[in-house]
Design an enzyme around this catalytic site. Structure first.
Site, PDB file in Angstrom:
ATOM      1  N   TYR A  72       4.871  16.148 -23.065  1.00  0.00           N
ATOM      2  CA  TYR A  72       6.411  16.253 -22.993  1.00  0.00           C
ATOM      3  C   TYR A  72       6.991  16.316 -24.368  1.00  0.00           C
ATOM      4  CZ  TYR A  72       6.123  14.245 -18.221  1.00  0.00           C
ATOM      5  OH  TYR A  72       5.864  13.982 -16.894  1.00  0.00           O
ATOM      6  N   LEU A 117       0.825  -1.265   0.013  1.00  0.00           N
ATOM      7  CA  LEU A 117       0.232   0.029  -0.123  1.00  0.00           C
ATOM      8  C   LEU A 117       0.780   1.362  -0.202  1.00  0.00           C
ATOM      9  CD1 LEU A 117      -2.971  -1.000   2.505  1.00  0.00           C
ATOM     10  CD2 LEU A 117      -2.828  -0.989  -0.220  1.00  0.00           C
ATOM     11  N   LYS A 153      -0.173   8.793 -14.629  1.00  0.00           N
ATOM     12  CA  LYS A 153       0.258   8.241 -16.031  1.00  0.00           C
ATOM     13  C   LYS A 153      -0.310   8.984 -16.802  1.00  0.00           C
ATOM     14  CE  LYS A 153       2.730   4.976 -13.720  1.00  0.00           C
ATOM     15  NZ  LYS A 153       2.433   3.458 -13.583  1.00  0.00           N
ATOM     16  N   THR A 166       8.101  -5.397 -18.265  1.00  0.00           N
ATOM     17  CA  THR A 166       7.583  -4.407 -19.181  1.00  0.00           C
ATOM     18  C   THR A 166       8.310  -4.207 -20.408  1.00  0.00           C
ATOM     19  OG1 THR A 166       7.888  -2.049 -19.290  1.00  0.00           O
ATOM     20  CG2 THR A 166       9.084  -2.858 -17.804  1.00  0.00           C
ATOM     21  N   TYR A 186      13.944   3.206 -13.877  1.00  0.00           N
ATOM     22  CA  TYR A 186      12.725   2.235 -13.514  1.00  0.00           C
ATOM     23  C   TYR A 186      12.969   1.131 -14.714  1.00  0.00           C
ATOM     24  CZ  TYR A 186       8.301   0.138 -14.817  1.00  0.00           C
ATOM     25  OH  TYR A 186       7.150  -0.996 -15.255  1.00  0.00           O
TER      26      TYR A 186
HETATM   27  P1  NAD Z   1       1.274   0.363  -9.703  1.00  0.00           P
HETATM   28  O1  NAD Z   1       2.264   1.321  -9.321  1.00  0.00           O
HETATM   29  O2  NAD Z   1      -0.143   0.888 -10.109  1.00  0.00           O
HETATM   30  O3  NAD Z   1       0.977  -0.858  -8.633  1.00  0.00           O
HETATM   31  C1  NAD Z   1       2.059  -1.166  -7.675  1.00  0.00           C
HETATM   32  C2  NAD Z   1       1.495  -1.838  -6.559  1.00  0.00           C
HETATM   33  O4  NAD Z   1       2.855  -2.458  -5.749  1.00  0.00           O
HETATM   34  C3  NAD Z   1       0.921  -1.120  -5.758  1.00  0.00           C
HETATM   35  O5  NAD Z   1      -0.156  -1.445  -5.090  1.00  0.00           O
HETATM   36  C4  NAD Z   1       1.857  -0.752  -4.475  1.00  0.00           C
HETATM   37  O6  NAD Z   1       1.269  -0.641  -3.073  1.00  0.00           O
HETATM   38  C5  NAD Z   1       2.569  -2.200  -4.625  1.00  0.00           C
HETATM   39  N1  NAD Z   1       4.027  -2.249  -4.223  1.00  0.00           N
HETATM   40  C6  NAD Z   1       4.890  -1.492  -4.313  1.00  0.00           C
HETATM   41  N2  NAD Z   1       6.155  -1.647  -3.795  1.00  0.00           N
HETATM   42  C7  NAD Z   1       5.772  -2.969  -3.034  1.00  0.00           C
HETATM   43  C8  NAD Z   1       6.456  -3.847  -2.101  1.00  0.00           C
HETATM   44  N3  NAD Z   1       7.819  -3.486  -1.714  1.00  0.00           N
HETATM   45  N4  NAD Z   1       5.942  -4.899  -1.606  1.00  0.00           N
HETATM   46  C9  NAD Z   1       4.404  -5.218  -1.866  1.00  0.00           C
HETATM   47  N5  NAD Z   1       3.679  -4.490  -2.799  1.00  0.00           N
HETATM   48  C10 NAD Z   1       4.196  -3.194  -3.101  1.00  0.00           C
HETATM   49  O7  NAD Z   1       1.759  -0.449 -10.923  1.00  0.00           O
HETATM   50  P2  NAD Z   1       0.989  -0.945 -12.123  1.00  0.00           P
HETATM   51  O8  NAD Z   1       1.003   0.057 -13.054  1.00  0.00           O
HETATM   52  O9  NAD Z   1      -0.277  -1.802 -11.658  1.00  0.00           O
HETATM   53  O10 NAD Z   1       2.165  -2.217 -12.633  1.00  0.00           O
HETATM   54  C11 NAD Z   1       2.114  -3.526 -11.934  1.00  0.00           C
HETATM   55  C12 NAD Z   1       3.287  -4.219 -12.571  1.00  0.00           C
HETATM   56  O11 NAD Z   1       3.132  -4.305 -13.855  1.00  0.00           O
HETATM   57  C13 NAD Z   1       4.702  -3.596 -12.342  1.00  0.00           C
HETATM   58  O12 NAD Z   1       5.519  -4.728 -12.027  1.00  0.00           O
HETATM   59  C14 NAD Z   1       4.942  -2.910 -13.670  1.00  0.00           C
HETATM   60  O13 NAD Z   1       6.421  -3.034 -13.861  1.00  0.00           O
HETATM   61  C15 NAD Z   1       4.410  -3.717 -14.527  1.00  0.00           C
HETATM   62  N6  NAD Z   1       3.865  -3.380 -15.931  1.00  0.00           N
HETATM   63  C16 NAD Z   1       3.238  -2.007 -15.849  1.00  0.00           C
HETATM   64  C17 NAD Z   1       2.872  -1.544 -17.042  1.00  0.00           C
HETATM   65  C18 NAD Z   1       1.908  -0.431 -17.229  1.00  0.00           C
HETATM   66  O14 NAD Z   1       1.554   0.237 -18.207  1.00  0.00           O
HETATM   67  N7  NAD Z   1       1.360   0.024 -16.181  1.00  0.00           N
HETATM   68  C19 NAD Z   1       3.348  -2.014 -18.215  1.00  0.00           C
HETATM   69  C20 NAD Z   1       3.896  -3.133 -18.166  1.00  0.00           C
HETATM   70  C21 NAD Z   1       4.384  -3.787 -17.157  1.00  0.00           C
HETATM   71  P1  TYD Z   2       3.685   7.214 -18.850  1.00  0.00           P
HETATM   72  O1  TYD Z   2       2.216   6.864 -18.562  1.00  0.00           O
HETATM   73  O2  TYD Z   2       4.397   7.746 -17.548  1.00  0.00           O
HETATM   74  O3  TYD Z   2       4.317   5.805 -19.209  1.00  0.00           O
HETATM   75  P2  TYD Z   2       5.702   5.453 -19.739  1.00  0.00           P
HETATM   76  O4  TYD Z   2       6.826   6.392 -19.535  1.00  0.00           O
HETATM   77  O5  TYD Z   2       6.234   4.261 -18.823  1.00  0.00           O
HETATM   78  O6  TYD Z   2       5.723   4.849 -21.022  1.00  0.00           O
HETATM   79  O7  TYD Z   2       4.077   8.032 -20.015  1.00  0.00           O
HETATM   80  C1  TYD Z   2       3.657   7.590 -21.563  1.00  0.00           C
HETATM   81  C2  TYD Z   2       3.991   8.665 -22.392  1.00  0.00           C
HETATM   82  O8  TYD Z   2       3.394   9.759 -22.016  1.00  0.00           O
HETATM   83  C3  TYD Z   2       5.716   8.850 -22.327  1.00  0.00           C
HETATM   84  O9  TYD Z   2       6.113   9.056 -23.433  1.00  0.00           O
HETATM   85  C4  TYD Z   2       5.690  10.136 -21.506  1.00  0.00           C
HETATM   86  C5  TYD Z   2       4.291  11.012 -21.942  1.00  0.00           C
HETATM   87  N1  TYD Z   2       3.847  11.780 -20.880  1.00  0.00           N
HETATM   88  C6  TYD Z   2       3.576  13.202 -21.231  1.00  0.00           C
HETATM   89  O10 TYD Z   2       3.768  13.691 -22.555  1.00  0.00           O
HETATM   90  N2  TYD Z   2       2.961  13.920 -20.198  1.00  0.00           N
HETATM   91  C7  TYD Z   2       2.908  13.428 -19.022  1.00  0.00           C
HETATM   92  O11 TYD Z   2       2.255  14.216 -18.168  1.00  0.00           O
HETATM   93  C8  TYD Z   2       3.206  12.184 -18.696  1.00  0.00           C
HETATM   94  C9  TYD Z   2       2.830  11.709 -17.313  1.00  0.00           C
HETATM   95  C10 TYD Z   2       3.523  11.271 -19.637  1.00  0.00           C
END
Ligand code: NAD
Ligand code: TYD
Length: 355
Positions: A215, A33, A197, A132, A158
């Site tokens: 950006y 959390l 995001k 990812t 990251y």
């Molecule tokens: P998020 O940041 O929304 O959620 C991460 C969750 O992990 C949160 O609930 C947080 O409380 C929990 N967490 C963080 N540190 C922790 C710890 N030390 N122990 C236990 N819980 C912990 O992330 P997300 O977008 O849901 O991504 C989930 C996974 O998918 C990640 O591993 C991310 O790298 C991967 N991923 C995300 C995307 C994307 O577009 N969001 C795409 C590809 C892969």
């Molecule tokens: P993001 O959702 O942070 O995912 P990632 O960096 O993991 O791909 O960003 C998606 C794309 O959008 C990335 O090219 C950065 C851009 N971006 C903006 O242009 N403005 C913003 O405020 C944010 C958060 C992201």
């Protein structure tokens, strides 16, 4: 039952909801959390015995040993991570702690659990690591999309921390025989996405009449996958994937950021017109992200060929559902935009000049 880590975050919560609905199998959900974890995402499972929540850290070995011994999961799905590139630029330490050290601790605890299983349970056990496409680095405009054999070339704190965790997972298979699976997915979007995001930020800012910070030139390209399609891909890999293998997951849906922002604006113009004018008036080009990867693209043909998975949503259907969800959940949005969220917005955006 299965153990899910990070199941209160964006993808993890969608996965837990989807898993219980699709399979009925109980889930033990371990989540620290952090700012990104939100139990409200799982409110519909509050009194459901198929969901057991534990507040804790994947880097806590004693807790992991106890949970694994008490619940004896048949599989572990590791979502827990620090996940936001911009935050990793401002503070990389937490990314090393959770994504690298946390994954290491989890692997060691799971290895001890797996070794203690009987032969049949050991053979069917799986550890699925959710990763990812960012680990592969950045593509040029004419390069073919990432395949599973693409070299790892992470560019942000990251992606470097996720790459490190992928390497640990690979080594735990190669050296110890742990039956691991890794999925490398492109950018997700959908319900419960924290508004730091791109997609949820643009929706909530537009609705609040705030600037839409793009950006640089906005021509950076990402592949976008509706989160429920990612959940079905993970279920498929868990069920039929070959241990030791990695699977790229994507939406066959590359788009420059500015196009994503314009589609959101157009949908909002249709679904919640603003008397002040079209939402695209709010677009502001701001200082670029340092080291910003120019293009990601996923070749998801292995998972289709070998496991028969394809996304169900197109970007057009998925983004419409997503905008609808944010319009229908103003209370969720208001609650996640707490004081800490406002601090982050100041940290990330106050220093960016507008072009
Ligand atoms: P998020 O940041 O929304 O959620 C991460 C969750 O992990 C949160 O609930 C947080 O409380 C929990 N967490 C963080 N540190 C922790 C710890 N030390 N122990 C236990 N819980 C912990 O992330 P997300 O977008 O849901 O991504 C989930 C996974 O998918 C990640 O591993 C991310 O790298 C991967 N991923 C995300 C995307 C994307 O577009 N969001 C795409 C590809 C892969
Ligand atoms: P993001 O959702 O942070 O995912 P990632 O960096 O993991 O791909 O960003 C998606 C794309 O959008 C990335 O090219 C950065 C851009 N971006 C903006 O242009 N403005 C913003 O405020 C944010 C958060 C992201």
């Amino acid at each position: 039952m299965i153990l899910v880590t990070g199941g209160a975050g964006f993808i993890g919560a969608n996965f837990v909801l989807d898993w219980v609905e699709a399979t009925g199998e109980p889930v033990l959900n371990l989540d620290a959390l952090t700012y990104a974890g939100n139990l409200e995402n799982l409110a519909s499972l509050k009194d459901d015995p198929r969901h057991v929540f534990v507040h804790g850290d994947i880097a806590d070995r004693a807790l992991l040993d106890r949970l694994l011994a008490d619940h004896r999961p048949r599989a572990v799905v590791n979502f827990a991570a620090e996940s936001h590139v911009d935050r990793s630029i401002h503070g990389p330490g937490a990314f090393i702690k959770t994504n690298v050290e946390g994954t290491f601790t989890l692997l060691e605890a799971v290895r001890a659990h797996w070794l203690a299983l009987d032969a049949a349970a050991r053979a069917s056990f799986r550890f699925l690591h959710v990763s990812t496409d960012e680990v592969y680095g950045s593509l040029g405009p004419g390069d073919p999309p990432f395949r599973e054999t693409h070299p790892y070339e992470p560019n942000s704190p990251y992606s470097a921390s996720k790459a490190a965790s992928d390497h640990l997972v690979r080594a735990w298979h190669h050296t110890y025989g742990l039956p691991v699976l890794t999925t490398n997915c492109s950018n997700n979007y959908g319900p419960y996405h924290f508004p730091e995001k791109l997609i949820p930020l643009m929706i909530v800012n537009a609705l609040a009449g705030k600037p839409l910070p793009v950006y640089g030139d906005g021509m950076q390209v990402r592949d976008w996958l509706y989160v429920k399609d990612h959940c079905s891909a993970i279920r498929t890999v868990l069920e039929r994937g070959q241990p030791g293998q990695t699977y790229n997951v994507g939406g066959w849906n590359e788009k420059p950021n500015i196009e994503i922002v314009r589609s959101i604006c157009a949908l909002l113009d249709e679904m919640r017109p603003d008397p002040a004018g079209p939402y695209a008036r709010l677009v502001k080009h701001v200082t670029d992200r340092p080291g910003h990867d120019r293009r990601y693209a996923i070749d998801a043909s292995r998972i289709e060929r070998e496991l028969g998975w394809r996304p169900a949503e197109t970007f057009e259907t998925g983004i419409r559902k997503t905008v609808r969800w944010y319009l229908d959940h103003p209370d969720w949005v208001a609650r996640v935009q707490s004081g800490a969220y406002r601090d982050w917005v100041d940290t990330n955006y106050a220093g960016r000049s507008t072009a």
